[in-house]
Write a protein that holds these residues in place. Structure first.
Motif, PDB file in Angstrom:
ATOM      1  N   TYR A  69      -6.061  12.638  -2.486  1.00 26.65           N
ATOM      2  CA  TYR A  69      -4.597  12.708  -2.639  1.00 26.65           C
ATOM      3  C   TYR A  69      -4.177  13.074  -4.065  1.00 26.65           C
ATOM      4  O   TYR A  69      -3.028  13.417  -4.316  1.00 26.65           O
ATOM      5  CB  TYR A  69      -3.962  11.340  -2.296  1.00 26.65           C
ATOM      6  N   GLN A 176      -4.052   1.736  -4.463  1.00 22.60           N
ATOM      7  CA  GLN A 176      -3.478   2.639  -3.446  1.00 22.60           C
ATOM      8  C   GLN A 176      -3.386   1.968  -2.076  1.00 22.60           C
ATOM      9  O   GLN A 176      -2.335   1.872  -1.495  1.00 22.60           O
ATOM     10  CB  GLN A 176      -4.222   3.986  -3.332  1.00 22.60           C
ATOM     11  N   ILE A 215       0.049   3.498  -3.013  1.00 16.59           N
ATOM     12  CA  ILE A 215       0.729   4.717  -2.543  1.00 16.59           C
ATOM     13  C   ILE A 215       1.061   4.541  -1.060  1.00 16.59           C
ATOM     14  O   ILE A 215       0.202   4.101  -0.280  1.00 16.59           O
ATOM     15  CB  ILE A 215      -0.156   5.972  -2.690  1.00 16.59           C
ATOM     16  N   LEU A 218       0.021   7.749   2.792  1.00 17.95           N
ATOM     17  CA  LEU A 218      -1.350   8.263   2.857  1.00 17.95           C
ATOM     18  C   LEU A 218      -1.777   8.371   4.326  1.00 17.95           C
ATOM     19  O   LEU A 218      -1.203   7.717   5.204  1.00 17.95           O
ATOM     20  CB  LEU A 218      -2.295   7.324   2.098  1.00 17.95           C
ATOM     21  N   TYR A 246       3.615   9.176  -1.544  1.00 13.04           N
ATOM     22  CA  TYR A 246       2.566  10.192  -1.628  1.00 13.04           C
ATOM     23  C   TYR A 246       3.181  11.592  -1.681  1.00 13.04           C
ATOM     24  O   TYR A 246       3.909  11.997  -0.780  1.00 13.04           O
ATOM     25  CB  TYR A 246       1.606  10.075  -0.428  1.00 13.04           C
ATOM     26  N   HIS A 248       2.500  15.137  -1.153  1.00 14.37           N
ATOM     27  CA  HIS A 248       1.508  16.009  -0.508  1.00 14.37           C
ATOM     28  C   HIS A 248       1.873  17.471  -0.762  1.00 14.37           C
ATOM     29  O   HIS A 248       2.816  17.982  -0.181  1.00 14.37           O
ATOM     30  CB  HIS A 248       1.489  15.710   1.007  1.00 14.37           C
ATOM     31  N   GLN A 256      -6.194  18.029  -1.835  1.00 11.78           N
ATOM     32  CA  GLN A 256      -5.331  17.473  -0.780  1.00 11.78           C
ATOM     33  C   GLN A 256      -5.557  18.201   0.548  1.00 11.78           C
ATOM     34  O   GLN A 256      -5.207  17.691   1.613  1.00 11.78           O
ATOM     35  CB  GLN A 256      -3.867  17.552  -1.205  1.00 11.78           C
ATOM     36  N   LYS A 270       6.975   6.730   7.405  1.00 12.87           N
ATOM     37  CA  LYS A 270       7.025   6.547   5.940  1.00 12.87           C
ATOM     38  C   LYS A 270       8.252   5.729   5.537  1.00 12.87           C
ATOM     39  O   LYS A 270       8.173   4.810   4.724  1.00 12.87           O
ATOM     40  CB  LYS A 270       7.080   7.923   5.250  1.00 12.87           C
TER      41      LYS A 270
END
Ligand SMILES: C[S@@+](CC[C@H](N)C(=O)[O-])C[C@H]1O[C@@H](n2cnc3c(N)ncnc32)[C@H](O)[C@@H]1O
Ligand code: SF4
Length: 460
Positions: A69, A176, A215, A218, A246, A248, A256, A270
């Motif tokens: 990540y 994390q 985080i 993930l 996160y 991305h 990633q 999320k």
């Protein structure tokens, strides 16, 4: 000051768009290569005339293994020898920069970030601090804010003791997530025992503030799995928690691409995780500082916020607003006087410039009066969630309502949505608006407005 947050799902969905994190204003995107080491020297000389304490940031980029990540500036290598030439160059840079700053300027704040600072051997870490001490005026009485980012997998029995001996008194641990499936999916296998024993050692050695990085977003995370991670973290009672969203961006960060997109939690999940985090941390007695950061009410960040003395810089929130920030090592960013300066990003260029006894400056930006004004507004809002017009008017000799007429009009909409309230005296961000503080700050970002305009023009 009220430090509560209110989670309004509808509002968050409506305002869910990307934006800067405002660790600086203008953001790092505005730094340009027209800014040279001569410009940097000029700003240092000017800042010496003003005097005042310093903050030092050291970038130590090496990591033993890659976490898929990761969006940090790092160099992944199993070869520990790679750190030796870098450290030699870094020590030369410390000597070079140290000779330019007035030796009476005390270092109130010092930070080792990465990458993984403890990738260095004990001897290398000792040398780095000794050289720093030889060229800068470090405090010897433990009253400075000297912090380090530690990967618990990169420590041995004596690491924490050594760091304390070197003068560190604040520590941040990368965790994390504790879930083993999530850890496998991101290639970061780290046992709870490892993490908790490093935290316990830090406390035993007398580190004053402990932070844990988590985080959310993930792969394979759910509300339930992340809640279990939080159970264990809350049991350990760190003073601070950073719970990052996160980011991305596989087009930008190659590793990633090893994350299966199908495994990523949906935006709804999320948001549900974020809501759970906010609720559980506030129930556990943490206060929301802002922008992913939580702290216990008696932690100095929470106290500084209540007292109106919080500040934001490249390391996140800080209590040292008055310091010039000196960046050392590749990719580091500093702020000296009214300029931001970034060092070169690759080892070869760094090596070449240091070899020629040149400051390894890559980019920079010199702030104009409008930048300084907007920076003051954004910093005040992101740190304290309220802004007094009269304070800004007297500091910058402007009429706030006249200067920011367009911005205040844009804020009317946010007021109607319940993010904030406007009065003749100023702006007050509501409990629901706190999680959306970057959207509010974006209204005052002149460069963002120009970029939007450019994009808009292209579409037409
Ligand atoms: C330099 S690392 C911390 C020190 C050490 N390398 C470690 O991993 O333990 C800084 C932090 O940035 C966060 N981070 C890295 N990549 C991220 C991403 N793509 N999105 C959100 N946070 C990220 C992680 O929480 C990580 O702990
Ligand atoms: S999260 Fe930390 S250890 Fe992992 S790759 Fe990034 S900097 Fe290195």
């Amino acid at each position: 000051m009220d430090q509560s947050i209110l989670f309004d799902l509808k509002l968050i969905n409506r305002y869910d768009k990307a934006g800067p994190r405002y660790t600086s204003y203008p953001t790092a995107l505005e730094l340009h290569e027209g800014f040279s080491d001569t410009d940097y020297r000029w700003h240092i000389a000017k800042s010496n005339r003003a005097g005042g304490p310093l903050s030092l940031y050291f970038h130590l980029p090496f990591c033993d293994t890659v976490c898929f990540y990761c969006a940090c500036n790092k160099i992944v290598t199993k070869n520990r020898q790679h750190a030796a030439p870098y450290l030699d160059n870094l020590c030369k840079e410390i000597a070079m920069q140290g000779s330019l700053f007035d030796s009476s300027r005390v270092v109130n704040q010092l930070h080792w970030g990465g990458g993984t600072p403890t990738f260095l051997s004990d001897m290398q870490m000792r040398r780095l601090m000794d050289v720093t001490r030889a060229h800068f005026n470090l405090k010897n009485d433990d009253s400075g804010e000297y912090s380090i980012e530690v990967d618990p997998r990169e420590t041995h029995d004596n690491t924490i003791k050594l760091l304390r001996e070197l003068g560190f008194n604040r520590i941040s641990l990368g965790v994390q997530d504790f879930d083993s499936d999530v850890q496998t999916a991101v290639n970061r296998l780290q046992s709870e025992e490892q993490t908790l024993s490093v935290l316990a050692s830090a406390r035993a050695e007398g580190f004053r503030s402990t932070n844990i990085d988590l985080i959310y977003g993930l792969p394979l995370q759910t509300v339930e799995t992340f809640s279990k991670t939080l159970d264990k973290i809350l049991d350990a009672e760190p003073d601070r928690l950073s719970v990052f969203n996160y980011a991305h961006m596989p087009a930008r960060f190659k590793t990633q691409r090893q994350i299966h997109e199908a495994d990523l939690p949906s935006p709804d999940v999320k948001l549900a995780i974020l809501q759970m985090v906010g609720l559980r941390l506030t129930q556990a007695g943490y206060v929301y500082i802002g922008m992913d950061h939580f702290a216990k009410p008696d932690d100095e960040l929470a106290i500084a916020q209540r007292e109106g003395k919080l500040y934001r810089n490249f390391q996140g929130y800080s209590t040292h607003s008055d310091c010039d920030l000196v960046g050392l090592g590749i990719t580091s960013i500093g702020r000296v006087g009214d300029a931001y300066i970034q060092n070169v990003k690759d080892l070869e260029t760094y090596d070449r410039l240091i070899h020629h006894q040149k400051l390894p400056v890559f980019k920079g930006v010199d702030l104009d009066q409008d930048d300084k004004l907007r920076r003051a507004v954004i910093t005040q809002l992101i740190c304290h969630f309220e802004l007094n017009f009269a304070a800004i008017e007297s500091q910058f000799a402007i009429d706030f309502a006249g200067y920011f007429a367009n911005e205040l009009e844009a804020l009317q909409l946010m007021q109607a949505d319940g993010l904030l309230s406007l009065s003749d005296e100023g702006i007050r961000v509501s409990s629901a608006g706190r999680l959306l503080i970057r959207n509010i700050c974006m209204v005052f970002d002149r460069y963002l407005a120009q970029k939007k305009q450019q994009q808009f023009s292209k579409v037409i």
